[in-house]
Write a protein that holds these residues in place. Structure first.
Motif, PDB file in Angstrom:
ATOM      1  N   ARG B  45       0.937  -1.108  -0.051  1.00 32.84           N
ATOM      2  CA  ARG B  45      -0.122  -0.028  -0.030  1.00 32.84           C
ATOM      3  C   ARG B  45       0.978   1.294   0.046  1.00 32.84           C
ATOM      4  O   ARG B  45       1.137   1.787   1.223  1.00 32.84           O
ATOM      5  N   ARG B  61       2.492  -9.658 -13.165  1.00 38.14           N
ATOM      6  CA  ARG B  61       2.100 -10.760 -12.128  1.00 38.14           C
ATOM      7  C   ARG B  61       2.662 -12.091 -12.474  1.00 38.14           C
ATOM      8  O   ARG B  61       3.065 -12.624 -13.406  1.00 38.14           O
ATOM      9  N   THR B  71       2.299  -6.945 -17.888  1.00 34.95           N
ATOM     10  CA  THR B  71       1.040  -6.333 -18.310  1.00 34.95           C
ATOM     11  C   THR B  71       1.443  -5.090 -18.992  1.00 34.95           C
ATOM     12  O   THR B  71       0.599  -4.563 -19.794  1.00 34.95           O
ATOM     13  N   HIS B  83      -1.973   5.076 -10.559  1.00 36.18           N
ATOM     14  CA  HIS B  83      -3.029   4.375 -10.057  1.00 36.18           C
ATOM     15  C   HIS B  83      -3.318   3.923  -8.746  1.00 36.18           C
ATOM     16  O   HIS B  83      -4.485   3.777  -8.085  1.00 36.18           O
ATOM     17  N   LEU B  87      -6.499   3.285  -6.273  1.00 40.03           N
ATOM     18  CA  LEU B  87      -6.519   2.013  -5.833  1.00 40.03           C
ATOM     19  C   LEU B  87      -5.934   1.745  -4.263  1.00 40.03           C
ATOM     20  O   LEU B  87      -6.594   0.746  -3.787  1.00 40.03           O
ATOM     21  N   LYS B  88      -5.252   2.281  -3.786  1.00 40.32           N
ATOM     22  CA  LYS B  88      -4.539   1.867  -2.410  1.00 40.32           C
ATOM     23  C   LYS B  88      -3.751   0.977  -2.404  1.00 40.32           C
ATOM     24  O   LYS B  88      -2.818   0.771  -1.787  1.00 40.32           O
ATOM     25  N   THR B  89      -4.260  -0.271  -3.133  1.00 41.37           N
ATOM     26  CA  THR B  89      -3.500  -1.562  -2.779  1.00 41.37           C
ATOM     27  C   THR B  89      -2.782  -1.920  -4.196  1.00 41.37           C
ATOM     28  O   THR B  89      -3.952  -2.076  -4.931  1.00 41.37           O
ATOM     29  N   MET B  90      -1.706  -2.097  -4.311  1.00 44.50           N
ATOM     30  CA  MET B  90      -1.159  -2.684  -5.481  1.00 44.50           C
ATOM     31  C   MET B  90      -1.767  -4.162  -5.627  1.00 44.50           C
ATOM     32  O   MET B  90      -1.285  -5.031  -4.887  1.00 44.50           O
ATOM     33  N   ASP B  91      -2.118  -4.278  -7.011  1.00 47.26           N
ATOM     34  CA  ASP B  91      -2.642  -5.930  -7.419  1.00 47.26           C
ATOM     35  C   ASP B  91      -1.697  -6.323  -8.123  1.00 47.26           C
ATOM     36  O   ASP B  91      -1.935  -7.381  -8.730  1.00 47.26           O
ATOM     37  N   HIS B  92      -0.444  -5.860  -8.395  1.00 46.50           N
ATOM     38  CA  HIS B  92       0.553  -6.376  -9.328  1.00 46.50           C
ATOM     39  C   HIS B  92       1.945  -5.767  -8.592  1.00 46.50           C
ATOM     40  O   HIS B  92       1.970  -4.687  -7.925  1.00 46.50           O
TER      41      HIS B  92
END
Lengths: 241, 241
Positions: B45, B61, B71, B83, B87-92
């Motif tokens: 985060r 990923r 990606t 982002h 988004l707050k949390t990194m999804d990658h």
DNA sequence: CGAGGATTTGAGCTGGATCAAAATAGGTGG
DNA sequence: CCACCTATTTTGATCCAGCTCAAATCCTCG
């Protein structure tokens, strides 16, 4: 009219009354679109963004030789082209995958929100950033996962996204998927023939049924397992943004 | 320090002096990152966003069994994780593909911009929306184009994006691509072996050379033709946003 | 109850994968 | 400047997931 949008944004952060009022008023001129009709044309310069009220739509590109790739699917409560507000020119088309009802928000309205409503602006920005997160997830799927894995993943994603706007039957673990197997093929980067065979394999394993327009998931754990589905990329939780 | 960012945003719309001042001041604490090091970790985060000053980075990923998909690739002047502000949390994760210099902008700073600088906010929003447009283009490539077509497309895209920030040699039609063929494989959803064979075919057709870290494009028309490259999705032109 | 779209089956094929090994190239330390 | 070490590129041989083409079957809804 755009109660779904309020509901969706509330899933990301709390809204105050003034914001809710603005959102309730944001979408105008609801109209119906028949299945397969274009909602936004590639290359056009829309003066408004389109919000889905009912039905499913797909963003797509068609290559010169007819190959089609659907790059995203949108569900009620989603703007199909909020990005056209800053992009100005559409670099892809948007088509109704099923009969739809949609409404529009003039870009002038969005402009005003960016001038006076920073918090709402951040939330709208967030929705486009989540679109990008979904694109990345699809890239991982098409690039590195098998047909079975990504079909399963698509179903998990749709169940989660439709759930966020109250459009699933949580008891039955089912939802309405009014698209053809060829549409799914164009989402997954496969042929309709192979989608059909993959679907049969999912059925055989007891992970999925799809009869008529209804998809049922008898074994959610099994399906998410095959799909390696981790919903964090949808960012469906409230926090200050 | 972030002159490249000014240059990049000016490619999208005119900036006034106050805006330029803010942008010049936006990035702090430049530091070096060695090749292959993580710049942002998946699941983290971050309290700031990272701007690339030099080098190339990739968002990626990794699946449980080791399969990796890149990606997106970012070039100097790009935020690798703007982002993460909404988004707050990194999804990658984000990794340096080559040795890099990067700087950071605290999210508090971005928050302040959204509160007081609507035009700048729209331009930053735009950059994330163009990221998504690039994701869609890659989806079309991986989903519906052959290895040859998408390798060619990637080179066209990099040449255009690096050109926008002045990092190509327009005379020689060449640029520096300090990544391995395995990295390219993870971008294109191929194996390194097949990337190598595809590269040989591009060379054989006289469309491309890649010696050391330098890519040269002897036949731009031929390459864009194979790639079906249409740069509109990069939205590299000035207009009121 | 018919017609046209959608799904399903079958048979053969191919682009890109896999696995393994050889050839090169870039860096590094002496 | 050379010798060496390791990462990278290249080649070879074989395999297979998903494609292509073609023909049923099955819905759905008018």
């Amino acid at each position: 009219m755009s109660e779904l949008l309020v509901r969706k944004l509330r899933g990301f952060d709390a809204l105050d009354e003034a914001e809710v009022r603005i959102l309730r008023d944001i979408a105008r001129q609801a109209r119906s679109v028949e299945a397969r009709a274009d909602i936004v044309e590639q290359g056009s310069r829309p003066g408004h963004s389109t919000l889905i009220l009912e039905g499913l739509t797909g963003r797509y590109r068609i290559l010169a030789d007819g190959r089609r790739q659907i790059t995203s699917i949108d569900v009620p409560g989603d703007f199909v082209d909020l990005h056209s507000f800053t992009l100005k020119t559409m670099d892809h088309g948007v088509a109704a995958l099923s009969p739809c009802r949609v409404a529009i928000t003039p870009h002038g309205e969005l402009q005003r929100i960016t001038e006076t409503q920073p918090h709402l602006t951040r939330l709208l920005w967030l929705t486009t950033v989540i679109d990008a997160a979904i694109h990345r997830e699809w890239l991982v799927g098409i690039g590195r996962m098998s047909a079975l894995e990504r079909f399963a993943h698509l179903i998990c994603e749709l169940y989660s996204r439709l759930g966020a706007v109250g459009l699933v039957d949580a008891e039955a673990r089912s939802f309405t998927l009014p698209v053809t197997q060829s549409d799914v093929a164009d989402m997954l980067g496969l042929t309709n023939v192979h989608v059909n065979r993959t679907l049969q394999e999912l059925r055989r394993r007891g992970l999925l049924t799809w009869r008529g327009r209804t998809v049922t998931i008898p074994d959610w754990a099994g399906l998410t397992d095959v799909a390696r589905f981790d919903p964090i990329y949808l960012h469906q939780h409230q926090e200050p943004r």
